[in-house]
Design a protein around this motif. Structure first.
Motif, PDB file in Angstrom:
ATOM      1  N   VAL A 179       0.843  -1.204   0.000  1.00  0.00           N
ATOM      2  CA  VAL A 179       0.000   0.000   0.000  1.00  0.00           C
ATOM      3  C   VAL A 179       0.876   1.252   0.000  1.00  0.00           C
ATOM      4  O   VAL A 179       0.582   2.234  -0.706  1.00  0.00           O
ATOM      5  CB  VAL A 179      -0.949  -0.001   1.209  1.00  0.00           C
ATOM      6  CG1 VAL A 179      -1.725   1.308   1.287  1.00  0.00           C
ATOM      7  CG2 VAL A 179      -1.919  -1.173   1.123  1.00  0.00           C
ATOM      8  N   LYS A 180       1.950   1.242   0.757  1.00  0.00           N
ATOM      9  CA  LYS A 180       2.864   2.382   0.785  1.00  0.00           C
ATOM     10  C   LYS A 180       3.408   2.668  -0.610  1.00  0.00           C
ATOM     11  O   LYS A 180       3.437   3.826  -1.061  1.00  0.00           O
ATOM     12  CB  LYS A 180       4.005   2.113   1.756  1.00  0.00           C
ATOM     13  CG  LYS A 180       5.088   3.189   1.739  1.00  0.00           C
ATOM     14  CD  LYS A 180       6.340   2.710   2.461  1.00  0.00           C
ATOM     15  CE  LYS A 180       7.496   3.672   2.219  1.00  0.00           C
ATOM     16  NZ  LYS A 180       8.778   3.138   2.729  1.00  0.00           N
ATOM     17  N   GLU A 181       3.852   1.628  -1.305  1.00  0.00           N
ATOM     18  CA  GLU A 181       4.399   1.829  -2.647  1.00  0.00           C
ATOM     19  C   GLU A 181       3.338   2.346  -3.605  1.00  0.00           C
ATOM     20  O   GLU A 181       3.613   3.229  -4.437  1.00  0.00           O
ATOM     21  CB  GLU A 181       5.008   0.521  -3.161  1.00  0.00           C
ATOM     22  CG  GLU A 181       6.215   0.046  -2.367  1.00  0.00           C
ATOM     23  CD  GLU A 181       7.291   1.120  -2.242  1.00  0.00           C
ATOM     24  OE1 GLU A 181       7.643   1.746  -3.269  1.00  0.00           O
ATOM     25  OE2 GLU A 181       7.767   1.355  -1.111  1.00  0.00           O
ATOM     26  N   MET A 185      -5.889   2.437  -1.040  1.00  0.00           N
ATOM     27  CA  MET A 185      -6.810   2.403   0.094  1.00  0.00           C
ATOM     28  C   MET A 185      -7.667   1.144   0.078  1.00  0.00           C
ATOM     29  O   MET A 185      -8.023   0.627   1.142  1.00  0.00           O
ATOM     30  CB  MET A 185      -7.668   3.663   0.147  1.00  0.00           C
ATOM     31  CG  MET A 185      -8.656   3.844  -0.955  1.00  0.00           C
ATOM     32  SD  MET A 185      -9.498   5.469  -0.881  1.00  0.00           S
ATOM     33  CE  MET A 185     -10.519   5.299   0.608  1.00  0.00           C
ATOM     34  N   THR A 186      -7.967   0.622  -1.104  1.00  0.00           N
ATOM     35  CA  THR A 186      -8.775  -0.592  -1.168  1.00  0.00           C
ATOM     36  C   THR A 186      -7.987  -1.792  -0.637  1.00  0.00           C
ATOM     37  O   THR A 186      -8.511  -2.608   0.139  1.00  0.00           O
ATOM     38  CB  THR A 186      -9.246  -0.850  -2.605  1.00  0.00           C
ATOM     39  OG1 THR A 186      -9.948   0.310  -3.076  1.00  0.00           O
ATOM     40  CG2 THR A 186     -10.174  -2.044  -2.672  1.00  0.00           C
ATOM     41  N   VAL A 187      -6.727  -1.904  -1.038  1.00  0.00           N
ATOM     42  CA  VAL A 187      -5.879  -2.974  -0.505  1.00  0.00           C
ATOM     43  C   VAL A 187      -5.753  -2.824   1.016  1.00  0.00           C
ATOM     44  O   VAL A 187      -5.860  -3.792   1.770  1.00  0.00           O
ATOM     45  CB  VAL A 187      -4.493  -2.953  -1.176  1.00  0.00           C
ATOM     46  CG1 VAL A 187      -3.578  -4.003  -0.537  1.00  0.00           C
ATOM     47  CG2 VAL A 187      -4.615  -3.211  -2.674  1.00  0.00           C
ATOM     48  N   ASP A 204     -18.346   0.369  -8.069  1.00  0.00           N
ATOM     49  CA  ASP A 204     -18.722   1.761  -8.310  1.00  0.00           C
ATOM     50  C   ASP A 204     -17.686   2.743  -7.770  1.00  0.00           C
ATOM     51  O   ASP A 204     -17.343   3.720  -8.434  1.00  0.00           O
ATOM     52  CB  ASP A 204     -20.090   2.052  -7.682  1.00  0.00           C
ATOM     53  CG  ASP A 204     -21.214   1.287  -8.384  1.00  0.00           C
ATOM     54  OD1 ASP A 204     -21.452   1.559  -9.566  1.00  0.00           O
ATOM     55  OD2 ASP A 204     -21.828   0.432  -7.728  1.00  0.00           O
ATOM     56  N   ALA A 205     -17.202   2.513  -6.558  1.00  0.00           N
ATOM     57  CA  ALA A 205     -16.217   3.404  -5.968  1.00  0.00           C
ATOM     58  C   ALA A 205     -14.858   3.190  -6.620  1.00  0.00           C
ATOM     59  O   ALA A 205     -14.479   2.061  -6.949  1.00  0.00           O
ATOM     60  CB  ALA A 205     -16.114   3.155  -4.467  1.00  0.00           C
ATOM     61  N   ALA A 206     -14.100   4.286  -6.775  1.00  0.00           N
ATOM     62  CA  ALA A 206     -12.728   4.156  -7.267  1.00  0.00           C
ATOM     63  C   ALA A 206     -11.846   3.493  -6.218  1.00  0.00           C
ATOM     64  O   ALA A 206     -10.938   2.723  -6.537  1.00  0.00           O
ATOM     65  CB  ALA A 206     -12.177   5.534  -7.630  1.00  0.00           C
ATOM     66  N   GLY A 207     -12.125   3.808  -4.936  1.00  0.00           N
ATOM     67  CA  GLY A 207     -11.402   3.210  -3.829  1.00  0.00           C
ATOM     68  C   GLY A 207     -12.259   3.218  -2.592  1.00  0.00           C
ATOM     69  O   GLY A 207     -13.141   4.073  -2.436  1.00  0.00           O
ATOM     70  N   VAL A 208     -12.030   2.259  -1.689  1.00  0.00           N
ATOM     71  CA  VAL A 208     -12.821   2.169  -0.469  1.00  0.00           C
ATOM     72  C   VAL A 208     -11.970   1.518   0.606  1.00  0.00           C
ATOM     73  O   VAL A 208     -11.151   0.645   0.328  1.00  0.00           O
ATOM     74  CB  VAL A 208     -14.127   1.374  -0.689  1.00  0.00           C
ATOM     75  CG1 VAL A 208     -13.846  -0.054  -1.166  1.00  0.00           C
ATOM     76  CG2 VAL A 208     -14.990   1.372   0.563  1.00  0.00           C
ATOM     77  N   SER A 209     -12.140   1.964   1.856  1.00  0.00           N
ATOM     78  CA  SER A 209     -11.342   1.405   2.941  1.00  0.00           C
ATOM     79  C   SER A 209     -12.031   1.581   4.282  1.00  0.00           C
ATOM     80  O   SER A 209     -12.825   2.509   4.473  1.00  0.00           O
ATOM     81  CB  SER A 209      -9.967   2.085   3.007  1.00  0.00           C
ATOM     82  OG  SER A 209      -9.153   1.520   4.024  1.00  0.00           O
ATOM     83  N   LEU A 210     -11.692   0.694   5.199  1.00  0.00           N
ATOM     84  CA  LEU A 210     -11.903   0.986   6.614  1.00  0.00           C
ATOM     85  C   LEU A 210     -11.074   2.217   6.927  1.00  0.00           C
ATOM     86  O   LEU A 210      -9.923   2.338   6.484  1.00  0.00           O
ATOM     87  CB  LEU A 210     -11.426  -0.195   7.465  1.00  0.00           C
ATOM     88  CG  LEU A 210     -11.595  -0.060   8.984  1.00  0.00           C
ATOM     89  CD1 LEU A 210     -13.058  -0.235   9.375  1.00  0.00           C
ATOM     90  CD2 LEU A 210     -10.735  -1.117   9.695  1.00  0.00           C
ATOM     91  N   SER A 211     -11.626   3.174   7.646  1.00  0.00           N
ATOM     92  CA  SER A 211     -10.889   4.403   7.950  1.00  0.00           C
ATOM     93  C   SER A 211     -10.273   4.297   9.334  1.00  0.00           C
ATOM     94  O   SER A 211     -10.972   4.043  10.317  1.00  0.00           O
ATOM     95  CB  SER A 211     -11.809   5.626   7.863  1.00  0.00           C
ATOM     96  OG  SER A 211     -11.052   6.811   7.807  1.00  0.00           O
TER      97      SER A 211
END
Length: 281
Positions: A195-197, A208-210, A232-239
């Motif tokens: 994710v950092k890379e 953010m999805t990963v 639908d979302a470009a990206g999604v994550s637990l915040s």
């Protein structure tokens, strides 16, 4: 001697608990702080929407600014927020940033925003409200846009403007960052390194999805909101350490996700990324 400021909330790109590297983006929801200084030598605090809540963080922020720029003043700090407490939306970072800027304003002191941010981060460590120091969350809130940081050294690795609509789902429960199981998070360190890379390559939506799938597993939160947001979302994550989720994308697509997320218990709303960061008011 009076000062006021506001700072935005933020969503997570990379949770820093696994490796010490983190990334977050500012969103258009705010915490405001009003600071009044006097010659009492004592600092008190008040959180408008939670009068019984612990005010150690904001009081510590005032003291640290006064220790550096003042002359032993005391006073009172009052915060008010649209950001749910302990929801993973960086409410503590926003409160600290707003309080630091408001105190600087009251003292008529000048300090760059990145250095002002570090005062709040140190106060958060002293108050025990963070494990990592949360420089990623604090820098995104203070500077606006999306930041990538080395939290172990409070180093800003990158900052960019991010222009997306944002959908937030905030369940009714709370999850305090200081209570997160760090050892479980460290098990997903290889995914956090990926994710950092991705984030340093400006691939924030994928990053953010990963991150979301990895940390939902580590922190034992359901992945259903994430799956329901895709594709639908470009990206999604637990915040953060939860329990909230954030999704980014174009508004029309996120409106479709919002229809699905509204079936969950809690609050769902559409907003947007914020690029200006924290400001005196």
């Amino acid at each position: 001697m009076h000062g006021s400021a506001r700072a935005p909330a933020a969503g997570t790109v990379l949770n820093a608990l696994a490796t010490g590297y983190g990334s977050a983006f500012a969103i258009d929801e705010y915490t405001t702080a009003e600071v009044t200084l006097d010659d009492s030598g004592e600092v008190t605090g008040e959180i408008a929407e939670a009068p019984d809540a612990d005010t150690t963080l904001v009081e510590t922020c005032v003291r640290r600014v006064v220790d550096r720029f003042g002359d032993g003043e005391g006073g009172h700090v009052r915060t008010e927020s649209d950001v749910p407490m302990a929801g993973g939306l960086k409410s503590s970072s926003a409160a600290a940033n707003a309080t630091v800027l408001a105190t600087l304003d009251a003292l008529d002191a000048d300090l760059g925003r990145e250095d002002a941010c570090r005062i709040g981060v140190d106060a958060a460590r002293e108050a025990g409200v963070t494990v990592t120091g949360a420089f990623d969350d604090a820098s995104a809130s203070m500077l606006g846009g999306v930041t990538v940081t080395d939290n172990a050294n409070d180093e800003l690795l990158s900052r960019e403007v991010l222009d997306y609509s944002v959908l937030v789902y905030a369940p009714d429960e709370q999850a305090f960052s200081a209570d997160a199981d760090v050892s479980r998070c460290e098990r997903v360190a290889p995914m956090a390194a990926l994710v950092k890379e991705l984030a340093l390559d400006s691939r924030y939506a994928t990053a953010m999805t990963v991150n979301g799938f990895a940390f939902c597993g580590a922190l034992e939160f359901p992945t259903t909101p994430m799956v329901d947001a895709l594709p639908d979302a470009a990206g999604v994550s637990l915040s953060g350490t939860g329990p909230s989720y954030t999704a980014i994308g174009n508004r029309e697509a996120l409106e479709r996700v919002e229809e699905r997320w509204r079936d969950y218990e809690g609050t769902t709303w559409l907003t947007q990324t914020q690029t200006d960061g924290a400001r005196t008011t």
